[in-house]
Design a protein around this motif. Structure first.
Motif, PDB file in Angstrom:
ATOM      1  N   ASN A  37       0.839  -1.206   0.000  1.00 37.39           N
ATOM      2  CA  ASN A  37       0.000   0.000   0.000  1.00 37.39           C
ATOM      3  C   ASN A  37       0.876   1.258   0.000  1.00 37.39           C
ATOM      4  O   ASN A  37       0.595   2.216  -0.723  1.00 37.39           O
ATOM      5  CB  ASN A  37      -0.931  -0.025   1.220  1.00 37.39           C
ATOM      6  CG  ASN A  37      -2.139   0.872   1.050  1.00 37.39           C
ATOM      7  OD1 ASN A  37      -2.677   1.020  -0.049  1.00 37.39           O
ATOM      8  ND2 ASN A  37      -2.571   1.490   2.125  1.00 37.39           N
ATOM      9  N   HIS A  38       1.939   1.244   0.797  1.00 38.71           N
ATOM     10  CA  HIS A  38       2.888   2.369   0.831  1.00 38.71           C
ATOM     11  C   HIS A  38       3.439   2.633  -0.587  1.00 38.71           C
ATOM     12  O   HIS A  38       3.444   3.771  -1.061  1.00 38.71           O
ATOM     13  CB  HIS A  38       4.026   2.017   1.804  1.00 38.71           C
ATOM     14  CG  HIS A  38       5.074   3.075   1.947  1.00 38.71           C
ATOM     15  ND1 HIS A  38       5.156   3.881   3.049  1.00 38.71           N
ATOM     16  CD2 HIS A  38       6.082   3.453   1.120  1.00 38.71           C
ATOM     17  CE1 HIS A  38       6.188   4.726   2.890  1.00 38.71           C
ATOM     18  NE2 HIS A  38       6.761   4.478   1.734  1.00 38.71           N
ATOM     19  N   GLU A  39       3.866   1.579  -1.242  1.00 40.79           N
ATOM     20  CA  GLU A  39       4.446   1.743  -2.582  1.00 40.79           C
ATOM     21  C   GLU A  39       3.380   2.174  -3.597  1.00 40.79           C
ATOM     22  O   GLU A  39       3.670   2.954  -4.504  1.00 40.79           O
ATOM     23  CB  GLU A  39       5.149   0.454  -3.030  1.00 40.79           C
ATOM     24  CG  GLU A  39       6.332   0.038  -2.141  1.00 40.79           C
ATOM     25  CD  GLU A  39       7.402   1.122  -1.951  1.00 40.79           C
ATOM     26  OE1 GLU A  39       7.558   1.978  -2.837  1.00 40.79           O
ATOM     27  OE2 GLU A  39       8.061   1.129  -0.885  1.00 40.79           O
ATOM     28  N   ILE A  41       0.864   4.106  -2.954  1.00 40.30           N
ATOM     29  CA  ILE A  41       0.664   5.548  -2.728  1.00 40.30           C
ATOM     30  C   ILE A  41       1.728   6.316  -3.532  1.00 40.30           C
ATOM     31  O   ILE A  41       1.420   7.299  -4.202  1.00 40.30           O
ATOM     32  CB  ILE A  41       0.711   5.893  -1.218  1.00 40.30           C
ATOM     33  CG1 ILE A  41      -0.501   5.270  -0.499  1.00 40.30           C
ATOM     34  CG2 ILE A  41       0.747   7.415  -1.000  1.00 40.30           C
ATOM     35  CD1 ILE A  41      -0.448   5.317   1.030  1.00 40.30           C
ATOM     36  N   HIS A  42       2.975   5.817  -3.522  1.00 41.17           N
ATOM     37  CA  HIS A  42       4.014   6.479  -4.325  1.00 41.17           C
ATOM     38  C   HIS A  42       3.712   6.404  -5.821  1.00 41.17           C
ATOM     39  O   HIS A  42       3.982   7.355  -6.542  1.00 41.17           O
ATOM     40  CB  HIS A  42       5.388   5.851  -4.060  1.00 41.17           C
ATOM     41  CG  HIS A  42       5.975   6.207  -2.727  1.00 41.17           C
ATOM     42  ND1 HIS A  42       5.884   7.460  -2.174  1.00 41.17           N
ATOM     43  CD2 HIS A  42       6.678   5.467  -1.835  1.00 41.17           C
ATOM     44  CE1 HIS A  42       6.502   7.473  -1.003  1.00 41.17           C
ATOM     45  NE2 HIS A  42       6.992   6.274  -0.765  1.00 41.17           N
ATOM     46  N   LEU A  43       3.170   5.283  -6.274  1.00 40.20           N
ATOM     47  CA  LEU A  43       2.849   5.185  -7.712  1.00 40.20           C
ATOM     48  C   LEU A  43       1.807   6.227  -8.101  1.00 40.20           C
ATOM     49  O   LEU A  43       1.896   6.841  -9.162  1.00 40.20           O
ATOM     50  CB  LEU A  43       2.347   3.780  -8.075  1.00 40.20           C
ATOM     51  CG  LEU A  43       3.358   2.641  -8.020  1.00 40.20           C
ATOM     52  CD1 LEU A  43       2.707   1.331  -8.475  1.00 40.20           C
ATOM     53  CD2 LEU A  43       4.575   2.931  -8.891  1.00 40.20           C
ATOM     54  N   ALA A  75      15.682  13.247   7.045  1.00 41.98           N
ATOM     55  CA  ALA A  75      15.242  14.014   5.877  1.00 41.98           C
ATOM     56  C   ALA A  75      14.348  13.139   4.989  1.00 41.98           C
ATOM     57  O   ALA A  75      13.262  13.563   4.577  1.00 41.98           O
ATOM     58  CB  ALA A  75      16.440  14.506   5.088  1.00 41.98           C
ATOM     59  N   TYR A  76      14.773  11.910   4.732  1.00 43.25           N
ATOM     60  CA  TYR A  76      13.980  10.969   3.924  1.00 43.25           C
ATOM     61  C   TYR A  76      12.593  10.755   4.532  1.00 43.25           C
ATOM     62  O   TYR A  76      11.580  10.834   3.847  1.00 43.25           O
ATOM     63  CB  TYR A  76      14.748   9.640   3.788  1.00 43.25           C
ATOM     64  CG  TYR A  76      13.864   8.421   3.623  1.00 43.25           C
ATOM     65  CD1 TYR A  76      13.265   8.133   2.390  1.00 43.25           C
ATOM     66  CD2 TYR A  76      13.616   7.565   4.695  1.00 43.25           C
ATOM     67  CE1 TYR A  76      12.432   7.035   2.251  1.00 43.25           C
ATOM     68  CE2 TYR A  76      12.791   6.472   4.566  1.00 43.25           C
ATOM     69  CZ  TYR A  76      12.198   6.205   3.340  1.00 43.25           C
ATOM     70  OH  TYR A  76      11.369   5.127   3.219  1.00 43.25           O
ATOM     71  N   GLN A  77      12.555  10.512   5.853  1.00 41.61           N
ATOM     72  CA  GLN A  77      11.272  10.237   6.514  1.00 41.61           C
ATOM     73  C   GLN A  77      10.318  11.428   6.438  1.00 41.61           C
ATOM     74  O   GLN A  77       9.111  11.243   6.536  1.00 41.61           O
ATOM     75  CB  GLN A  77      11.505   9.920   7.996  1.00 41.61           C
ATOM     76  CG  GLN A  77      12.166   8.593   8.233  1.00 41.61           C
ATOM     77  CD  GLN A  77      12.488   8.416   9.706  1.00 41.61           C
ATOM     78  OE1 GLN A  77      13.152   9.259  10.321  1.00 41.61           O
ATOM     79  NE2 GLN A  77      12.018   7.331  10.290  1.00 41.61           N
ATOM     80  N   PHE A  81       6.145  13.341   0.319  1.00 43.08           N
ATOM     81  CA  PHE A  81       5.657  12.107  -0.314  1.00 43.08           C
ATOM     82  C   PHE A  81       5.748  10.923   0.655  1.00 43.08           C
ATOM     83  O   PHE A  81       4.882  10.052   0.676  1.00 43.08           O
ATOM     84  CB  PHE A  81       6.474  11.784  -1.566  1.00 43.08           C
ATOM     85  CG  PHE A  81       6.453  12.880  -2.599  1.00 43.08           C
ATOM     86  CD1 PHE A  81       5.291  13.200  -3.279  1.00 43.08           C
ATOM     87  CD2 PHE A  81       7.612  13.586  -2.905  1.00 43.08           C
ATOM     88  CE1 PHE A  81       5.272  14.209  -4.239  1.00 43.08           C
ATOM     89  CE2 PHE A  81       7.604  14.593  -3.857  1.00 43.08           C
ATOM     90  CZ  PHE A  81       6.431  14.909  -4.526  1.00 43.08           C
ATOM     91  N   GLU A  82       6.827  10.908   1.447  1.00 45.60           N
ATOM     92  CA  GLU A  82       6.988   9.827   2.429  1.00 45.60           C
ATOM     93  C   GLU A  82       6.054  10.020   3.616  1.00 45.60           C
ATOM     94  O   GLU A  82       5.492   9.060   4.132  1.00 45.60           O
ATOM     95  CB  GLU A  82       8.433   9.741   2.923  1.00 45.60           C
ATOM     96  CG  GLU A  82       9.438   9.296   1.884  1.00 45.60           C
ATOM     97  CD  GLU A  82       9.160   7.897   1.319  1.00 45.60           C
ATOM     98  OE1 GLU A  82       8.397   7.108   1.912  1.00 45.60           O
ATOM     99  OE2 GLU A  82       9.717   7.610   0.246  1.00 45.60           O
ATOM    100  N   ARG A  83       5.889  11.275   4.047  1.00 48.03           N
ATOM    101  CA  ARG A  83       4.960  11.532   5.152  1.00 48.03           C
ATOM    102  C   ARG A  83       3.560  11.052   4.787  1.00 48.03           C
ATOM    103  O   ARG A  83       2.884  10.415   5.593  1.00 48.03           O
ATOM    104  CB  ARG A  83       4.900  13.025   5.453  1.00 48.03           C
ATOM    105  CG  ARG A  83       6.090  13.564   6.215  1.00 48.03           C
ATOM    106  CD  ARG A  83       5.927  15.064   6.353  1.00 48.03           C
ATOM    107  NE  ARG A  83       6.928  15.675   7.211  1.00 48.03           N
ATOM    108  CZ  ARG A  83       7.047  16.994   7.353  1.00 48.03           C
ATOM    109  NH1 ARG A  83       6.256  17.812   6.676  1.00 48.03           N
ATOM    110  NH2 ARG A  83       7.956  17.483   8.157  1.00 48.03           N
TER     111      ARG A  83
END
Ligand SMILES: [Zn+2]
Length: 109
Positions: A37-39, A41-43, A75-77, A81-83
């Motif tokens: 699901n996380h991935e 959301i990125h798509l 920074a990544y977290q 988009f990651e949030r």
């Protein structure tokens, strides 16, 4: 489409989305609904930004936050988009109710 590449991943990272593919480190991760699901959301984020601008914004925000926090993992977290992906990865209905450009709500927090 989900592809498995064992030797593709850095440190503890196990998933990566490059539209229209999701890459996973292990075959067994296909059963990890939260990760998938996380991935996904990125798509969706990548598609709505017409792919290339997504990567430019993603990397720019990561660089900016790395300077801000002096901590590349933090920074990544905190990339918007990651949030958005971390905040909603456990909600399996999220993608069906998500608003266009939903990551913008996560730009400031
Ligand atoms: Zn992510």
């Amino acid at each position: 489409m989900i592809l498995v590449f064992k030797h593709f991943f850095y440190k503890n990272y196990v998933g990566l989305s490059l539209w229209p593919f999701i890459f996973l480190k292990e075959d067994s991760l296909k059963a990890d609904e939260v990760l998938i699901n996380h991935e996904r959301i990125h798509l969706k984020q990548q598609r709505e930004l017409l792919i290339l601008p997504f990567y430019i914004l993603y990397i720019s925000e990561w660089l900016f936050r790395t300077v801000l926090y002096l901590d590349s993992y933090r920074a990544y977290q905190n990339i918007s988009f990651e949030r958005e992906a971390y905040a909603n990865e456990k909600d399996m209905q999220y993608l069906s109710k998500r608003r266009f450009f939903g990551f913008l709500q996560y730009l400031t927090r």
